[in-house]
Design a protein around this motif. Structure first.
Motif, PDB file in Angstrom:
ATOM      1  N   LYS A  95       0.924  -1.196   0.015  1.00  9.11           N
ATOM      2  CA  LYS A  95       0.122  -0.063  -0.036  1.00  9.11           C
ATOM      3  C   LYS A  95       0.651   1.143  -0.048  1.00  9.11           C
ATOM      4  CE  LYS A  95      -3.857   2.105   2.545  1.00  9.11           C
ATOM      5  NZ  LYS A  95      -3.232   3.221   2.935  1.00  9.11           N
ATOM      6  N   GLU A  99       1.075   3.785  -2.930  1.00  5.64           N
ATOM      7  CA  GLU A  99       0.377   5.098  -2.963  1.00  5.64           C
ATOM      8  C   GLU A  99       1.453   6.317  -2.989  1.00  5.64           C
ATOM      9  OE1 GLU A  99      -1.739   4.982   0.653  1.00  5.64           O
ATOM     10  OE2 GLU A  99      -3.401   4.277  -0.177  1.00  5.64           O
ATOM     11  N   ARG A 112      -9.835  -6.669  -1.789  1.00  8.90           N
ATOM     12  CA  ARG A 112     -10.950  -5.902  -0.882  1.00  8.90           C
ATOM     13  C   ARG A 112     -11.597  -4.802  -1.636  1.00  8.90           C
ATOM     14  NH1 ARG A 112      -9.953  -9.782   1.584  1.00  8.90           N
ATOM     15  NH2 ARG A 112      -9.056 -10.115   3.778  1.00  8.90           N
ATOM     16  N   GLU A 115     -12.014  -0.929  -0.612  1.00  7.41           N
ATOM     17  CA  GLU A 115     -11.450  -0.784   0.790  1.00  7.41           C
ATOM     18  C   GLU A 115     -10.071   0.489   0.247  1.00  7.41           C
ATOM     19  OE1 GLU A 115      -8.940  -3.517   3.554  1.00  7.41           O
ATOM     20  OE2 GLU A 115     -11.018  -3.818   3.574  1.00  7.41           O
ATOM     21  N   TYR A 116      -9.696   0.257  -0.658  1.00  5.47           N
ATOM     22  CA  TYR A 116      -8.418   0.962  -1.375  1.00  5.47           C
ATOM     23  C   TYR A 116      -8.993   2.048  -2.430  1.00  5.47           C
ATOM     24  CZ  TYR A 116      -6.155  -2.269   1.667  1.00  5.47           C
ATOM     25  OH  TYR A 116      -5.809  -3.357   2.778  1.00  5.47           O
ATOM     26  N   LEU A 119      -6.473   3.033  -5.263  1.00  2.00           N
ATOM     27  CA  LEU A 119      -5.726   1.990  -5.817  1.00  2.00           C
ATOM     28  C   LEU A 119      -6.661   0.959  -6.817  1.00  2.00           C
ATOM     29  CD1 LEU A 119      -3.311   0.587  -3.153  1.00  2.00           C
ATOM     30  CD2 LEU A 119      -2.850   2.264  -4.755  1.00  2.00           C
ATOM     31  N   GLN A 121      -7.726  -2.470  -8.236  1.00  2.00           N
ATOM     32  CA  GLN A 121      -7.645  -4.007  -8.209  1.00  2.00           C
ATOM     33  C   GLN A 121      -8.403  -4.901  -9.178  1.00  2.00           C
ATOM     34  OE1 GLN A 121      -9.050  -5.224  -3.787  1.00  2.00           O
ATOM     35  NE2 GLN A 121      -9.229  -3.309  -3.629  1.00  2.00           N
ATOM     36  N   PHE A 231      -2.561  -5.837  -7.678  1.00  2.00           N
ATOM     37  CA  PHE A 231      -2.898  -4.243  -7.337  1.00  2.00           C
ATOM     38  C   PHE A 231      -2.109  -3.471  -8.173  1.00  2.00           C
ATOM     39  CE2 PHE A 231      -5.015  -5.528  -3.689  1.00  2.00           C
ATOM     40  CZ  PHE A 231      -5.616  -4.648  -3.105  1.00  2.00           C
TER      41      PHE A 231
END
Length: 322
Positions: A95, A99, A112, A115-116, A119, A121, A231
């Motif tokens: 992460k 980022e 997830r 959740e991010y 980013l 996925q 990711f």
């Protein structure tokens, strides 16, 4: 009345079927052309992709660079896409590196959705399996009977959340890596360790010093299978999806199965460990424990073969509900 019935039952004209067919072919051709156009604009490009210490998915050494199952899969997917991958060691995890812009991709991480938000996925391409591990001599009984127990877990949000959901009354002892979590349990800093089965396989073959002479009890958690995904930074979502499509091609032609050799080697080595233990004059319970563990790891290996071909829809549904 008969005339009305005749008109309502009239068949669709042949030309309509022909027009519909032409439209489908045109749309399919346009879609394929767009896919080709997007792929071509990235052909020959170099992308930075990160790893840390997470065997057998990926590992890093100064001498050999990146290695492991996900590394092999991504290298082959990139070759097919015409990409070049620059592997970068990221000790602080995925992460932070994504980022900050230090890397473009991370090969495999827990899926997830939502959740991010910063980013991208892709759809999952693998799955992970979890287990509890504890010192049989220090903590007898099954996990259901535990009270006021400390549990060592890797210091990542997904791992902490899952451990809390399984046993909300246990005190978490966060550790930098899953191997550190096992060492903390063996050293008495925690009573239980929460780890992935793949990491457990590796640690059992190369035990850290605190765990060298401990009789370990393992409780696999097959009902808590985690889908895993590629990711990427938001601005690298298109090449990430191209890589993911190439993994589908590899699944179809069996190439992903060929790269399961890393996991298969772990299982084979563990079987050798069992044979060596059987030859020793040690306590029967320890023999039985290792024998059961070998069967568990074999079952995980068989499960990995199918999970890398298809992530079950029920697993995806649970991921969306988290």
């Amino acid at each position: 009345m008969p005339d009305i019935l005749k008109r309502t039952s009239r068949s669709v004209p042949v030309w309509a079927y022909g027009a519909f067919g032409v439209m489908l072919v045109t749309l399919c051709g346009a879609w394929k052309w767009d896919q080709y156009r997007v792929a071509e604009q990235f052909r020959g490009a170099t992308f930075r992709i990160g790893v840390d210490h997470y065997l057998p998915n990926h590992e890093w050494t100064e001498a050999g660079g990146a290695s492991g199952f996900s590394v092999d899969v991504m290298n082959e997917a990139a070759r097919r896409a015409g990409f070049r991958l620059e592997w970068i060691f990221c000790p602080n995890g995925s992460k932070a590196a994504l980022e900050k812009g230090d890397i473009d991709f991370w090969p495999i991480a827990y899926y997830r959705p939502g959740e991010y938000p910063l980013l991208h996925q892709t759809r999952p391409w693998s799955a992970d399996h979890h287990a509890f591990v504890w010192n049989r001599g220090e903590l007898p009984g099954a996990p259901e009977s535990w009270r006021s127990t400390r549990i060592a877990v890797m210091d990542r949000l997904s791992a902490r959340n899952l451990a809390r959901r399984l046993f909300p009354n246990l005190e978490l002892v966060p550790q930098p890596t899953q191997r550190d979590a096992l060492q903390a349990m063996c050293a008495g800093k925690a009573s239980v360790a929460f780890v992935d089965m793949r990491v457990l396989e590796n640690v059992l073959l190369d035990r850290p010093a605190p765990c060298a002479n401990i009789s370990l009890q393992v409780r696999p958690l097959p009902e808590f299978t985690d889908p895993m995904t590629l990711f990427a930074r938001k601005d690298k979502s298109e090449p990430a999806e191209i890589l993911r499509d190439k993994i589908d091609d590899m699944i179809a032609d069996g190439s992903v199965m060929n790269n399961l050799g890393t996991v298969a080697a772990c299982i084979g080595n563990l079987q050798s460990v069992k044979l060596e233990v059987d030859a020793l004059n040690i306590e029967e319970k320890v023999k039985e424990m290792i024998g059961n563990l070998v069967e568990t790891v074999k079952a995980v290996g068989r499960c990995l073969e199918t999970e890398h071909l298809r992530v079950d829809n029920r697993v995806l549904a649970r991921a969306h509900l988290r």
